[in-house]
Design an enzyme around this catalytic site. Structure first.
Site, PDB file in Angstrom:
ATOM      1  N   LYS A  54      22.437  -8.700  -0.481  1.00  9.34           N
ATOM      2  CA  LYS A  54      23.735  -9.365  -0.696  1.00  9.34           C
ATOM      3  C   LYS A  54      24.782  -8.854   0.287  1.00  9.34           C
ATOM      4  O   LYS A  54      25.966  -9.104   0.130  1.00  9.34           O
ATOM      5  CB  LYS A  54      24.213  -9.122  -2.127  1.00  9.34           C
ATOM      6  CG  LYS A  54      23.243  -9.662  -3.158  1.00  9.34           C
ATOM      7  CD  LYS A  54      23.729  -9.341  -4.557  1.00  9.34           C
ATOM      8  CE  LYS A  54      22.671  -9.721  -5.573  1.00  9.34           C
ATOM      9  NZ  LYS A  54      22.847  -9.017  -6.847  1.00  9.34           N
ATOM     10  N   ARG A  98      11.633   2.617   3.436  1.00  7.50           N
ATOM     11  CA  ARG A  98      11.013   1.903   4.559  1.00  7.50           C
ATOM     12  C   ARG A  98      12.037   0.885   5.048  1.00  7.50           C
ATOM     13  O   ARG A  98      12.647   0.156   4.245  1.00  7.50           O
ATOM     14  CB  ARG A  98       9.748   1.199   4.113  1.00  7.50           C
ATOM     15  CG  ARG A  98       9.278   0.220   5.181  1.00  7.50           C
ATOM     16  CD  ARG A  98       7.864  -0.185   5.027  1.00  7.50           C
ATOM     17  NE  ARG A  98       6.952   0.919   5.314  1.00  7.50           N
ATOM     18  CZ  ARG A  98       5.640   0.765   5.465  1.00  7.50           C
ATOM     19  NH1 ARG A  98       5.101  -0.421   5.359  1.00  7.50           N
ATOM     20  NH2 ARG A  98       4.877   1.800   5.721  1.00  7.50           N
ATOM     21  N   HIS A 149       6.262   7.337  10.992  1.00  8.19           N
ATOM     22  CA  HIS A 149       5.721   7.107   9.649  1.00  8.19           C
ATOM     23  C   HIS A 149       5.005   8.404   9.270  1.00  8.19           C
ATOM     24  O   HIS A 149       3.782   8.493   9.282  1.00  8.19           O
ATOM     25  CB  HIS A 149       4.752   5.920   9.712  1.00  8.19           C
ATOM     26  CG  HIS A 149       4.257   5.421   8.394  1.00  8.19           C
ATOM     27  ND1 HIS A 149       4.583   6.006   7.194  1.00  8.19           N
ATOM     28  CD2 HIS A 149       3.459   4.364   8.090  1.00  8.19           C
ATOM     29  CE1 HIS A 149       3.997   5.324   6.217  1.00  8.19           C
ATOM     30  NE2 HIS A 149       3.313   4.328   6.733  1.00  8.19           N
ATOM     31  N   ARG A 155       0.812  -1.204   0.000  1.00  8.19           N
ATOM     32  CA  ARG A 155       0.000   0.000   0.000  1.00  8.19           C
ATOM     33  C   ARG A 155       0.861   1.275   0.000  1.00  8.19           C
ATOM     34  O   ARG A 155       0.694   2.131  -0.879  1.00  8.19           O
ATOM     35  CB  ARG A 155      -0.875  -0.120   1.248  1.00  8.19           C
ATOM     36  CG  ARG A 155      -1.551   1.043   1.775  1.00  8.19           C
ATOM     37  CD  ARG A 155      -2.207   0.691   3.107  1.00  8.19           C
ATOM     38  NE  ARG A 155      -2.921  -0.567   3.112  1.00  8.19           N
ATOM     39  CZ  ARG A 155      -4.243  -0.669   3.221  1.00  8.19           C
ATOM     40  NH1 ARG A 155      -4.975   0.404   3.321  1.00  8.19           N
ATOM     41  NH2 ARG A 155      -4.831  -1.840   3.240  1.00  8.19           N
ATOM     42  N   THR A 156       1.788   1.389   0.911  1.00  9.96           N
ATOM     43  CA  THR A 156       2.576   2.618   0.995  1.00  9.96           C
ATOM     44  C   THR A 156       3.491   2.765  -0.231  1.00  9.96           C
ATOM     45  O   THR A 156       3.635   3.849  -0.784  1.00  9.96           O
ATOM     46  CB  THR A 156       3.398   2.641   2.300  1.00  9.96           C
ATOM     47  OG1 THR A 156       2.516   2.421   3.388  1.00  9.96           O
ATOM     48  CG2 THR A 156       4.107   3.949   2.504  1.00  9.96           C
TER      49      THR A 156
HETATM   50  C1  NCD Z   1       1.331   0.831   8.718  1.00  6.64           C
HETATM   51  C2  NCD Z   1       2.806   0.583   8.817  1.00  6.64           C
HETATM   52  O1  NCD Z   1       3.370  -0.126   7.998  1.00  6.64           O
HETATM   53  O2  NCD Z   1       3.379   1.143   9.725  1.00  6.64           O
HETATM   54  N1  NCD Z   1       0.769   0.476   7.485  1.00  6.64           N
HETATM   55  C3  NCD Z   1       0.960   1.185   6.381  1.00  6.64           C
HETATM   56  O3  NCD Z   1       1.755   2.085   6.300  1.00  6.64           O
HETATM   57  N2  NCD Z   1       0.197   0.833   5.336  1.00  6.64           N
HETATM   58  C4  NCD Z   1       0.571   0.260   9.827  1.00  6.64           C
HETATM   59  C5  NCD Z   1       0.587  -1.225   9.985  1.00  6.64           C
HETATM   60  O4  NCD Z   1       1.401  -1.916   9.406  1.00  6.64           O
HETATM   61  O5  NCD Z   1      -0.235  -1.706  10.785  1.00  6.64           O
END
Ligand code: NCD
Length: 317
Positions: free
Chosen positions: A94, A116, A144, A66-67
């Site tokens: 690696k 991330r 986040h 999603r992100t």
């Molecule tokens: C969140 C995350 O990864 O921190 N989700 C996201 O960004 N889509 C929250 C979660 O994983 O519950």
């Protein structure tokens, strides 16, 4: 179309690492800019040339659909070239260090890295080692920021202002970067924030971040203007912190009975991905005042605003 105000300041840093580093006027600038980009996302041709010729690398070293997709669409809608590195395909798998990866991306003349990573603080490290702009898309259980910004945008869109609003964030606060960023963001915008969950999932330092603490969801149901439900992050729990999923759902899950006692116009939010039947009952997830789809839609516009403001794009047309 609304123009980004010339008089307001741009973001002060080359990076967006956390809400902690942002001032209120910077948050407002991002949210105002996102409003213009929301209109772009509704067009048939959802693209503006603002970041044409700029290169954005999505470095996602933890599973995410999603992100990552949201950042990728945001970059593409601004006409930037976007490249995806995932944990499996990157040289980091690696054994390459984050510093070497950053040097490689710099040598390729990328402009911005969206990262991330499972380690808290990793985006600060990356930002210090590179000239590239860095956007934190989630670092461990630290922050986040774009999630919190899109949540602010979604609430503002519904109720106009966060000033004085009562917001309960419910669930696994300990493991949640979303909770940390949101507590900081909602406080900066003048809301009253309460975290609700079992004591084993509420870290001691949370009160110092400016949130009230409650161990009983039923106490907060009538109080809240917004109920923000968090996912139970089973993958992050090394020991079992509550007896069973069923018991968690009974004590802290948002179900129809609880909603019946809530304010009529209470807003329900969740960052996704949700565990239906655990933190939120399926019929509640589908109620009209549940804003999960709006949060996803607004995520693209807010991320467009962040990328645009950090890279200092040309005027939006
Ligand atoms: C969140 C995350 O990864 O921190 N989700 C996201 O960004 N889509 C929250 C979660 O994983 O519950």
């Amino acid at each position: 179309m609304k123009k980004v105000s010339e008089t307001k300041t741009k973001l002060k840093s080359k990076d967006l690492l956390g809400i902690r580093e942002l001032e209120k006027d910077e948050i407002e600038l991002i949210l105002d800019t996102a409003l213009s980009f929301k209109e772009v996302s509704k067009r048939t041709i959802k693209k503006v040339p603002a970041l044409r010729g700029r290169t954005i690398v999505n470095l996602f070293l933890e599973p995410s659909t999603r992100t990552r997709t949201s950042f990728e669409l945001a970059g593409k809608r601004l006409s930037a070239d976007t490249v995806n590195f995932s944990a499996k395909s990157s040289a980091l798998a690696k054994g390459e260090s984050l510093k070497d990866t950053a040097e490689t991306l710099e040598a390729m003349n990328a402009d911005l890295v969206v990262m991330r990573h499972s380690a808290s603080g990793s985006s600060h490290f990356l930002a210090r080692t590179t000239h590239l702009s860095v956007v934190n898309a989630g670092d461990g259980s630290h922050e986040h920021p774009t999630q919190a910004l899109l949540d602010l945008f979604t609430i503002q869109e519904k109720v106009g202002s966060l000033e004085g609003l009562k917001i309960a964030i419910v669930g696994d606060i300990s493991h949640s970067r979303v909770a940390r960023s949101n507590i900081l963001a909602m406080n900066k915008m003048g809301a009253e924030v309460k975290v609700v969950g079992p004591p084993t999932l509420l870290p001691a330092e949370i009160e110092m971040m400016g949130a009230q603490v409650d161990y009983d969801l039923d106490d907060s149901i009538e109080w809240a203007d917004v109920l923000y439900m968090l996912r139970i992050q089973l993958e992050r729990q090394e020991e079992s912190l509550f007896p069973s999923i069923r018991e968690y759902a009974a004590l802290f899950g948002l179900n129809k009975e609880r909603i019946m006692r809530a304010k009529k116009d209470v807003l329900i939010m969740h960052p996704g991905p949700m565990n239906r039947g655990v933190e939120i009952a399926s019929d509640v997830a589908d109620l009209p005042q549940t804003l999960i789809t709006e949060q996803v839609a607004n995520g693209v516009a807010v991320r467009m605003a962040v990328l645009y403001l950090l890279l200092g794009g040309a005027e939006i047309v």
